[in-house]
Scaffold this motif. Structure first.
Motif, mmCIF file in Angstrom:
data_model
loop_
_atom_site.group_PDB
_atom_site.id
_atom_site.type_symbol
_atom_site.label_atom_id
_atom_site.label_comp_id
_atom_site.label_asym_id
_atom_site.label_seq_id
_atom_site.Cartn_x
_atom_site.Cartn_y
_atom_site.Cartn_z
ATOM 1 N N ALA A 111 0.843 -1.202 0.000
ATOM 2 C CA ALA A 111 0.000 0.000 0.000
ATOM 3 C C ALA A 111 0.879 1.254 0.000
ATOM 4 C CB ALA A 111 -0.925 0.004 1.216
ATOM 5 N N LYS A 112 2.034 1.151 0.651
ATOM 6 C CA LYS A 112 2.977 2.273 0.698
ATOM 7 C C LYS A 112 3.777 2.388 -0.594
ATOM 8 C CE LYS A 112 5.567 5.456 2.726
ATOM 9 N NZ LYS A 112 5.028 6.786 3.071
ATOM 10 N N PHE A 113 4.177 1.239 -1.164
ATOM 11 C CA PHE A 113 5.001 1.236 -2.387
ATOM 12 C C PHE A 113 4.344 0.330 -3.428
ATOM 13 C CE2 PHE A 113 7.975 1.710 1.246
ATOM 14 C CZ PHE A 113 8.454 2.991 0.967
ATOM 15 N N PRO A 114 3.242 0.766 -4.034
ATOM 16 C CA PRO A 114 2.479 -0.120 -4.935
ATOM 17 C C PRO A 114 3.143 -0.391 -6.278
ATOM 18 C CG PRO A 114 1.521 2.083 -4.903
ATOM 19 C CD PRO A 114 2.582 2.080 -3.852
ATOM 20 N N LEU A 115 4.212 0.311 -6.617
ATOM 21 C CA LEU A 115 4.844 0.143 -7.919
ATOM 22 C C LEU A 115 5.981 -0.880 -7.923
ATOM 23 C CD1 LEU A 115 4.991 3.865 -9.106
ATOM 24 C CD2 LEU A 115 3.272 2.136 -9.627
ATOM 25 N N LEU A 116 6.172 -1.568 -6.807
ATOM 26 C CA LEU A 116 7.248 -2.552 -6.721
ATOM 27 C C LEU A 116 6.761 -3.888 -7.274
ATOM 28 C CD1 LEU A 116 8.613 -1.638 -3.187
ATOM 29 C CD2 LEU A 116 9.739 -1.206 -5.376
ATOM 30 N N PHE A 117 6.870 -4.070 -8.596
ATOM 31 C CA PHE A 117 6.294 -5.255 -9.245
ATOM 32 C C PHE A 117 6.892 -6.548 -8.705
ATOM 33 C CE2 PHE A 117 10.027 -4.268 -11.806
ATOM 34 C CZ PHE A 117 10.574 -5.518 -12.063
ATOM 35 N N GLY A 118 8.180 -6.537 -8.343
ATOM 36 C CA GLY A 118 8.826 -7.752 -7.849
ATOM 37 C C GLY A 118 8.204 -8.264 -6.564
ATOM 38 N N TYR A 119 7.770 -7.354 -5.720
ATOM 39 C CA TYR A 119 7.154 -7.774 -4.451
ATOM 40 C C TYR A 119 5.732 -8.276 -4.657
ATOM 41 C CZ TYR A 119 11.075 -6.319 -1.619
ATOM 42 O OH TYR A 119 12.322 -6.241 -1.040
ATOM 43 N N TRP A 120 5.038 -7.765 -5.669
ATOM 44 C CA TRP A 120 3.729 -8.358 -5.993
ATOM 45 C C TRP A 120 3.913 -9.801 -6.431
ATOM 46 C CZ3 TRP A 120 -0.541 -6.385 -4.342
ATOM 47 C CH2 TRP A 120 -0.706 -5.004 -4.214
ATOM 48 N N LYS A 121 4.941 -10.050 -7.228
ATOM 49 C CA LYS A 121 5.227 -11.431 -7.654
ATOM 50 C C LYS A 121 5.566 -12.302 -6.442
ATOM 51 C CE LYS A 121 6.720 -14.800 -10.480
ATOM 52 N NZ LYS A 121 7.445 -15.681 -9.582
ATOM 53 N N LYS A 122 6.400 -11.813 -5.543
ATOM 54 C CA LYS A 122 6.758 -12.588 -4.356
ATOM 55 C C LYS A 122 5.544 -12.855 -3.468
ATOM 56 C CE LYS A 122 10.595 -11.574 -2.197
ATOM 57 N NZ LYS A 122 11.630 -10.799 -1.489
ATOM 58 N N TYR A 123 4.689 -11.852 -3.346
ATOM 59 C CA TYR A 123 3.478 -12.006 -2.531
ATOM 60 C C TYR A 123 2.557 -13.066 -3.152
ATOM 61 C CZ TYR A 123 -0.359 -10.380 0.540
ATOM 62 O OH TYR A 123 -1.351 -10.287 1.494
ATOM 63 N N ALA A 124 2.426 -13.022 -4.482
ATOM 64 C CA ALA A 124 1.583 -14.011 -5.161
ATOM 65 C C ALA A 124 2.156 -15.423 -4.981
ATOM 66 C CB ALA A 124 1.470 -13.668 -6.640
ATOM 67 N N ASP A 125 3.464 -15.558 -5.103
ATOM 68 C CA ASP A 125 4.092 -16.869 -4.885
ATOM 69 C C ASP A 125 3.849 -17.354 -3.465
ATOM 70 O OD1 ASP A 125 5.020 -16.823 -7.464
ATOM 71 O OD2 ASP A 125 7.054 -16.172 -6.932
ATOM 72 N N LEU A 126 3.941 -16.442 -2.511
ATOM 73 C CA LEU A 126 3.710 -16.797 -1.114
ATOM 74 C C LEU A 126 2.276 -17.275 -0.908
ATOM 75 C CD1 LEU A 126 4.923 -16.729 1.790
ATOM 76 C CD2 LEU A 126 3.974 -14.424 1.997
#
Length: 611
Positions: A68-83
């Motif tokens: 929510a603070k850094f929504p443009l970090l695409f790599g962390y969206w991928k990591k979150y989805a994998d998790l």
């Protein structure tokens, strides 16, 4: 997150509590956020379906706050989805991907990963194809979109859907991108085996066929008759394929030209992704030039796409949000798009400490006849910046435009009486209040009354005094009234030099305005007064009797001279230049100790009750 455990061991809980406290203390510190996320991912040796519910909840909560603070970090969206996939399965991972592509719609990497995930977890080719088409509409024009297009082609190859493959290539060969040539080679080879109706639009094919038939017909003599010989169908098709291939080569040449034009700018994009660190000036200049180029090219879709790319890399730079909004406002029928730009900038990227974007958003809403929304935007800024002068003045002007002069004055009264505004902000607001009475109402006397009745509260404010002085200097006069006006101007100047607590350089600057007035509009005695002031403000400190008298502790010049450090024209007092620019005075404490600044028991000046 409260005092409850995070779900891990005591050691892990202690570390997470420490990191969480550091994040809460400074929410803009990206490194602390990264440490917190890594620590959460490592709970219980790495989360999976068998992890404790508390660990799973804690990690999700940390990821949600982080993104929510850094929504443009695409790599962390991928990591979150994998998790989520490892914890809860396909549907949970898809929800994260959907949130990710909604937050950063033009991320080639995120769309490629999402589509690859869908290919591996779904057996419905229509659903997968629909997702690829969504991705193509969001990232297909990217100069580095080849990983996405490769993944799309790979999916269709699995299905051996060669008609779909050719249709995809037919789209890609028109797009200027990094690897355009290899797509064209494949397109050209595949075209040789595809039916003619797939190669070009029906009207273009019909035109080619008509031209070939016209050019290829021949008349032969058979006895006494002339017979028109027609070409065979195979010959016509062979000729059409040759023409189509030449037509495709023209497409290649155009795409090559467009790619070469953009390569000049693309080669200078050193960071195409979002990060919290600043960009160097060369990168910012390159984005400005690239946007100029696309705007001149005149393709709105490509220009809009480039703006969206730019605002991933330059998300924290107000100039690009404002530029995007201005560009979009110039396009017909794009009111909602403009509103969306301002909302994204205001809610996510433009810090509240720099309210320029939010103020422009308010002006836009006012333009759209949503005056109450415009006022609410101003009030939202003032919740976090209660004494922000520019915003208060803007709110007062907005209130005047839609409610009249009294509505604007009421805004100034409210904030002058507020305990949340400091003295320097109030001084500026009083000056603006007086300006309204002078410029809008046309009442010089009422404006002068505001200045006179408030001046003793704002002895430290450069903003107040320069506005007061300029107010008197700008009053129109005649030969009959000049002497009266001279006395008023002189009185303000004397108060600045003898009563105000402004820094010496500020007093010097304001005195120079008065000295110019003396030469331009003064009487026959003006030269004497001018030279006296010149000695006082421009001469060595030893002859500056007024300043020495103000700064002496016991009224004796000798005492003052022993105390002073003659450096850059300043006394030996630490000077904060930023405070001076805000109108604050580094000598306030000293003057208060001398009993020169009367304050009521609550430490706040009493506002003028103007009737």
């Amino acid at each position: 997150m409260g005092d409850y455990g995070f779900g891990g061991t005591e050691e892990e809980n202690a570390e997470l509590k420490k990191l969480n406290a550091e994040v809460l203390e400074d929410t803009d510190n990206f490194e602390n956020w990264e440490k917190l996320v890594r620590a959460a991912e490592g709970l219980e040796g790495g989360l999976n379906r068998n992890s404790s519910p508390q660990s799973i909840v804690s990690t999700r909560e940390i990821y949600d706050r982080f993104l929510a603070k850094f929504p443009l970090l695409f790599g962390y969206w991928k990591k979150y989805a994998d998790l989520e996939f490892s914890i809860a399965g396909t549907e949970a991972a898809e929800l994260v991907y959907e949130r990710g592509v909604a937050s950063i719609t033009n991320s080639v990497d995120l769309w490629t990963n999402y589509c690859a995930f869908k290919v591996e977890t779904s057996h419905d080719s229509d659903v997968i194809r629909e997702l690829f088409e969504r991705g193509a509409s969001c990232v297909g024009l990217d100069f580095l979109a080849h990983p996405f297009w490769d993944k799309y082609l790979e999916f269709e190859e699995r299905l051996e859907a060669y008609d779909k493959i050719f249709a995809i290539l037919d789209r890609v060969v028109h797009i200027p991108m990094h690897q355009y040539a290899r797509y064209f080679e494949r397109y050209r080879q595949l075209a040789q085996s595809r039916p003619l109706q797939e190669l070009l639009p029906a009207d273009t094919l019909a035109q080619f066929r008509a031209e070939i038939e016209t050019e290829g017909s021949a008349t032969v003599q058979a006895g006494s008759q002339q017979i028109k010989a027609e070409r065979g169908e195979l010959e016509i098709e062979r000729e059409m394929r040759t023409r189509i291939d030449n037509f495709h080569l023209e497409i290649f040449a155009r795409t090559q030209t467009e790619t070469t034009k953009r390569w000049t700018y693309e080669s200078e994009v050193k960071r195409p992704y979002f990060h919290v660190t600043e960009l160097d000036e060369g990168q910012l200049v390159n984005w400005r030039k690239y946007l100029d180029f696309e705007e001149v090219e005149g393709d709105h879709i490509r220009t809009q796409f480039l703006y969206e790319r730019c605002l991933v890399t330059c998300a924290y730079y107000d100039e690009f949000w404002l530029r995007y909004a201005r560009y979009m406002l110039a396009q017909p029928g794009k009111e909602e798009e403009v509103r969306n730009i301002y909302q994204r900038a205001s809610m996510l990227y433009a810090p509240i400490s720099r309210p320029a974007v939010r103020l422009h958003y308010a002006y836009f809403e006012e333009m759209c006849n949503r005056v109450e929304v415009a006022k609410d935007i101003h009030q939202a800024i003032l919740v976090n910046l209660p004494g922000h002068i520019e915003t208060i003045v803007s709110l007062a002007n907005l209130s005047r435009r839609h409610g009249g002069l009294e509505a604007a004055i009421e805004v100034y009264k409210t904030f002058v009486e507020s305990n949340q505004c400091d003295l320097y902000a109030k001084a500026a607001l009083v000056a603006e209040w007086a300006r309204l009475l002078w410029k809008i109402k046309g009442s010089v006397d009422e404006a002068r009354q505001v200045f006179q009745k408030n001046q003793h509260w704002y002895l430290d404010s450069r903003y107040f005094w320069i506005n007061y002085l300029m107010f008197e200097l700008e009053q129109p006069t005649s030969a009959e009234t000049e002497s009266t006006q001279y006395q008023r101007i002189k009185q303000v100047h004397d108060d600045i030099r003898r009563k105000s607590h402004l820094p010496p350089l500020a007093i010097k600057d304001l005195t120079h305005y008065y000295m110019v007035y003396l030469l331009e509009r003064g009487t026959k005695d003006a030269a004497k007064e001018y030279l006296t002031l010149d000695r006082e403000v421009n001469g060595p400190f030893s002859v500056q009797s007024v300043m020495k008298a103000k700064l002496s502790e016991d009224g004796k010049e000798a005492t003052t001279q022993r105390r002073m450090m003659m450096e850059n024209g300043h006394p030996g007092v630490e000077v904060d230049e930023a405070a001076i620019r805000r109108g604050e005075n580094p000598y306030t404490k000293y003057y208060q100790q001398q009993g020169e600044q009367p304050l009521p028991s609550n430490g706040q000046p009493q506002p003028l009750r103007y009737q």
